[in-house]
Design an enzyme around this catalytic site. Sequence first.
Site, PDB file in Angstrom:
ATOM      1  CE  LYS A  25      -1.857 -30.117 -11.648  1.00 29.08           C
ATOM      2  NZ  LYS A  25      -2.401 -31.008 -11.504  1.00 29.08           N
ATOM      3  NE  ARG A  30       1.635 -32.013  -3.291  1.00 28.38           N
ATOM      4  CZ  ARG A  30       1.392 -32.557  -3.993  1.00 28.38           C
ATOM      5  NH1 ARG A  30       0.947 -31.416  -5.308  1.00 28.38           N
ATOM      6  NH2 ARG A  30       0.713 -33.984  -4.500  1.00 28.38           N
ATOM      7  CG  ASP A  52      -6.753 -26.766 -11.767  1.00 29.41           C
ATOM      8  OD1 ASP A  52      -7.259 -26.695 -12.331  1.00 29.41           O
ATOM      9  OD2 ASP A  52      -5.039 -27.820 -11.022  1.00 29.41           O
ATOM     10  CG  ASN A  95     -12.547 -30.665 -13.454  1.00 27.27           C
ATOM     11  OD1 ASN A  95     -12.187 -31.365 -12.385  1.00 27.27           O
ATOM     12  ND2 ASN A  95     -12.188 -30.353 -14.597  1.00 27.27           N
ATOM     13  NE  ARG A 125     -10.971 -35.126 -11.413  1.00 26.84           N
ATOM     14  CZ  ARG A 125      -9.161 -33.999 -11.543  1.00 26.84           C
ATOM     15  NH1 ARG A 125      -9.508 -32.919 -12.032  1.00 26.84           N
ATOM     16  NH2 ARG A 125      -8.442 -34.661 -11.127  1.00 26.84           N
ATOM     17  CB  SER A 173      -1.170 -40.053  -5.871  1.00 28.56           C
ATOM     18  OG  SER A 173      -1.295 -39.370  -5.911  1.00 28.56           O
ATOM     19  CD  GLN A 174      -5.225 -34.953  -7.479  1.00 21.13           C
ATOM     20  OE1 GLN A 174      -6.457 -34.864  -6.517  1.00 21.13           O
ATOM     21  NE2 GLN A 174      -4.603 -34.343  -7.936  1.00 21.13           N
ATOM     22  CG  ASP A 325      -0.515 -34.922 -14.825  1.00 25.15           C
ATOM     23  OD1 ASP A 325      -1.561 -36.351 -14.289  1.00 25.15           O
ATOM     24  OD2 ASP A 325      -0.727 -34.137 -13.953  1.00 25.15           O
ATOM     25  CE  LYS A 352      -5.174 -38.829 -13.220  1.00 27.76           C
ATOM     26  NZ  LYS A 352      -3.817 -39.066 -12.159  1.00 27.76           N
ATOM     27  CD  GLU A 353      -7.124 -33.038 -15.859  1.00 27.88           C
ATOM     28  OE1 GLU A 353      -7.371 -33.440 -15.229  1.00 27.88           O
ATOM     29  OE2 GLU A 353      -6.564 -31.529 -14.713  1.00 27.88           O
ATOM     30  NE  ARG A 356      -6.581 -35.343 -18.141  1.00 29.89           N
ATOM     31  CZ  ARG A 356      -5.846 -34.657 -18.218  1.00 29.89           C
ATOM     32  NH1 ARG A 356      -4.857 -36.037 -17.021  1.00 29.89           N
ATOM     33  NH2 ARG A 356      -5.284 -33.932 -16.920  1.00 29.89           N
ATOM     34  CG  HIS A 402      -5.367 -28.833 -18.315  1.00 32.88           C
ATOM     35  ND1 HIS A 402      -4.336 -29.027 -17.689  1.00 32.88           N
ATOM     36  CD2 HIS A 402      -5.406 -29.801 -17.787  1.00 32.88           C
ATOM     37  CE1 HIS A 402      -3.751 -29.347 -16.348  1.00 32.88           C
ATOM     38  NE2 HIS A 402      -4.697 -30.471 -16.953  1.00 32.88           N
ATOM     39  NE  ARG A 403      -1.672 -32.935 -16.900  1.00 27.73           N
ATOM     40  CZ  ARG A 403      -1.536 -31.344 -16.652  1.00 27.73           C
ATOM     41  NH1 ARG A 403      -0.231 -30.952 -17.595  1.00 27.73           N
ATOM     42  NH2 ARG A 403      -0.752 -31.282 -15.549  1.00 27.73           N
ATOM     43  CE  LYS A 428      -8.129 -29.148 -13.907  1.00 31.21           C
ATOM     44  NZ  LYS A 428      -7.394 -29.263 -13.042  1.00 31.21           N
TER      45      LYS A 428
HETATM   46  O1  LIG Z   1      -0.689 -34.260  -6.754  1.00 31.83           O
HETATM   47  C1  LIG Z   1      -1.023 -34.167  -7.162  1.00 31.83           C
HETATM   48  O2  LIG Z   1      -0.044 -32.841  -7.004  1.00 31.83           O
HETATM   49  C2  LIG Z   1      -1.302 -34.234  -8.190  1.00 31.83           C
HETATM   50  C3  LIG Z   1      -1.408 -36.025  -8.586  1.00 31.83           C
HETATM   51  C4  LIG Z   1      -1.966 -36.820 -10.243  1.00 31.83           C
HETATM   52  O3  LIG Z   1      -2.943 -36.636 -10.356  1.00 31.83           O
HETATM   53  P1  LIG Z   1      -3.046 -38.759  -8.852  1.00 31.83           P
HETATM   54  O4  LIG Z   1      -2.716 -38.883  -7.677  1.00 31.83           O
HETATM   55  O5  LIG Z   1      -5.301 -39.049  -9.023  1.00 31.83           O
HETATM   56  O6  LIG Z   1      -2.964 -39.656 -10.323  1.00 31.83           O
HETATM   57  C5  LIG Z   1      -1.507 -35.824 -10.982  1.00 31.83           C
HETATM   58  O7  LIG Z   1      -2.807 -36.342 -11.949  1.00 31.83           O
HETATM   59  C6  LIG Z   1      -2.522 -34.467 -10.952  1.00 31.83           C
HETATM   60  O8  LIG Z   1      -2.208 -33.680 -11.873  1.00 31.83           O
HETATM   61  C7  LIG Z   1      -1.598 -33.810  -9.515  1.00 31.83           C
HETATM   62  C1  LIG Z   2      -4.977 -34.506 -13.070  1.00 32.77           C
HETATM   63  C2  LIG Z   2      -4.630 -33.288 -13.159  1.00 32.77           C
HETATM   64  O1  LIG Z   2      -5.297 -32.784 -12.613  1.00 32.77           O
HETATM   65  P1  LIG Z   2      -6.120 -32.524 -11.425  1.00 32.77           P
HETATM   66  O2  LIG Z   2      -5.017 -32.001 -10.249  1.00 32.77           O
HETATM   67  O3  LIG Z   2      -6.771 -31.533 -10.812  1.00 32.77           O
HETATM   68  O4  LIG Z   2      -6.385 -34.105 -10.881  1.00 32.77           O
HETATM   69  C3  LIG Z   2      -4.190 -33.090 -13.965  1.00 32.77           C
HETATM   70  O5  LIG Z   2      -3.556 -31.259 -14.211  1.00 32.77           O
HETATM   71  O6  LIG Z   2      -3.757 -33.507 -15.472  1.00 32.77           O
END
Ligand SMILES: O=C(O)C1=C[C@@H](OP(=O)(O)O)[C@@H](O)[C@H](O)C1
Ligand SMILES: C=C(OP(=O)(O)O)C(=O)O
Length: 442
Positions: A25, A30, A52, A95, A125, A173-174, A325, A352-353, A356, A402-403, A428
């Site tokens: 994913k 990206r 997603d 989401n 979120r 980190s996103q 994750d 997160k979703e 958790r 999903h997780r 998802k």
């Molecule tokens: O950049 C990414 O692809 C992701 C970063 C992580 O999130 P966080 O940076 O919010 O922990 C992870 O939990 C998410 O499923 C995917």
């Molecule tokens: C946190 C997750 O997803 P998202 O990319 O929506 O942050 C995930 O897939 O566990």
Amino acid sequence: MSGLPNIKIGPFKRAQGSIVLPGSKSISNRALLLAALSSGTTTLKNLLDADDTQVMRNALRQLGLSVIDLADNVCVVEGCGGKFPVQNADLFMGNAGTAIRPLTAALAMQGGNYRLSGVPRMHERPIRDLVDGLRQVGAKIDYELQEGYPPIKILAADIAIQDVVRVRGDVSSQFLTALLMALPLVAKEPVKIEVIGELISRPYIDITLKLMARFGVKVACPDAQSFVIPAKTSDAVYQSPGALSVEGDASSASYFLALGAIGGGPVRVLGVGSESIQGDVAFADALALMGAKISSGEDWIEVAGVRNANGKLNGITIDCTEIPDAAMTLAAAALFAEGPTRLNNIASWRVKETDRIAAMAKELKKVGAIVEEGADYIVVQAPKSFADWKFPAQGIDTYDDHRMAMCFSLAAFGPNALQINDPNCVAKTFPTYFAEFAKIVS
Ligand SMILES: O=C(O)C1=C[C@@H](OP(=O)(O)O)[C@@H](O)[C@H](O)C1
Ligand SMILES: C=C(OP(=O)(O)O)C(=O)O
């Protein structure tokens, strides 16, 4: 399986076989965005087909791009050279954190007017740290309902690039990933992004940097908290690599690897291995620490039961900040371990979703585990013996996460059949999860 209110699975004793993983994913979303922003045509192979990545594809189409799905998870994206053809759009992001956050940043660089919204949980979120980062370069972004959360409105604005942009990295980190991918579009001079405070989920930043490099933009990292984006030398900053193959999803792999430990194995996942760029491959190391027998090659990992003569895993204490994750899978695997398993540094689970930590604690208790939760940790102790497992007649709730659904498939290796409510939430990231699961368990 679409729309099924619940499924009943197990009880199972054995897990054996191999599975070809769906695409990652994180890499898929990206790659889609970078392909869209680049000049040239990109053929993406093994792209994940799941909710997603569909929201990302649909958003890009709404923005005027040609994104064509072919057979066998091949997708062809016609890049726009950095400027989206459509300058006004209302985009639904479901989401998907990996869609809304990077797209928000890319859209803020466009000089157009956009609205981004999602499912109700998406509106809980956080996105504030990203918006604060984007406002430093002149982006105009309004919150529609609640300060700090989507829906958001991006208003046409002149971007005035700064020498230094600061962003927090302790919630997700996103936000940093989003700034890293978007700022090259406008960097007339080199820009330094400085992370203020802790940076969680660091391996996802490495995925971002590696993919940006594949599209021709090399970011320098003078220290662990600083990222220097080079000045752009032409309007089209990103260059298509032509074709790009997406690795199998390392987080999706974690459920099957855990099954290979608790169900005797061997279970082999194909598509990720020692050459992977995903941090979640470190799940295999954590499982080895718990006593699983692991072997791996360039693009596969196999688990063949456990080392302990009693057939059980060992409880461990582990810092999960780099595998947020896959760490959920450790919580479920702890149902089959001797001694407590303590997962530290998982505060991000709460945003997160679903929350958790709370959801995991509640559902693990339903099958008889002893669970302690804190702001940023969880401790899971398995039921003492098979006789101490409880049977949750109402089933395991999955919280549209999903997780949660995939993790609790492991619990069908307890003494009882298990009902999992709303299993379709796996769509998802892994729509065929339960079909693949059924192929290897007995
Ligand atoms: O950049 C990414 O692809 C992701 C970063 C992580 O999130 P966080 O940076 O919010 O922990 C992870 O939990 C998410 O499923 C995917
Ligand atoms: C946190 C997750 O997803 P998202 O990319 O929506 O942050 C995930 O897939 O566990």
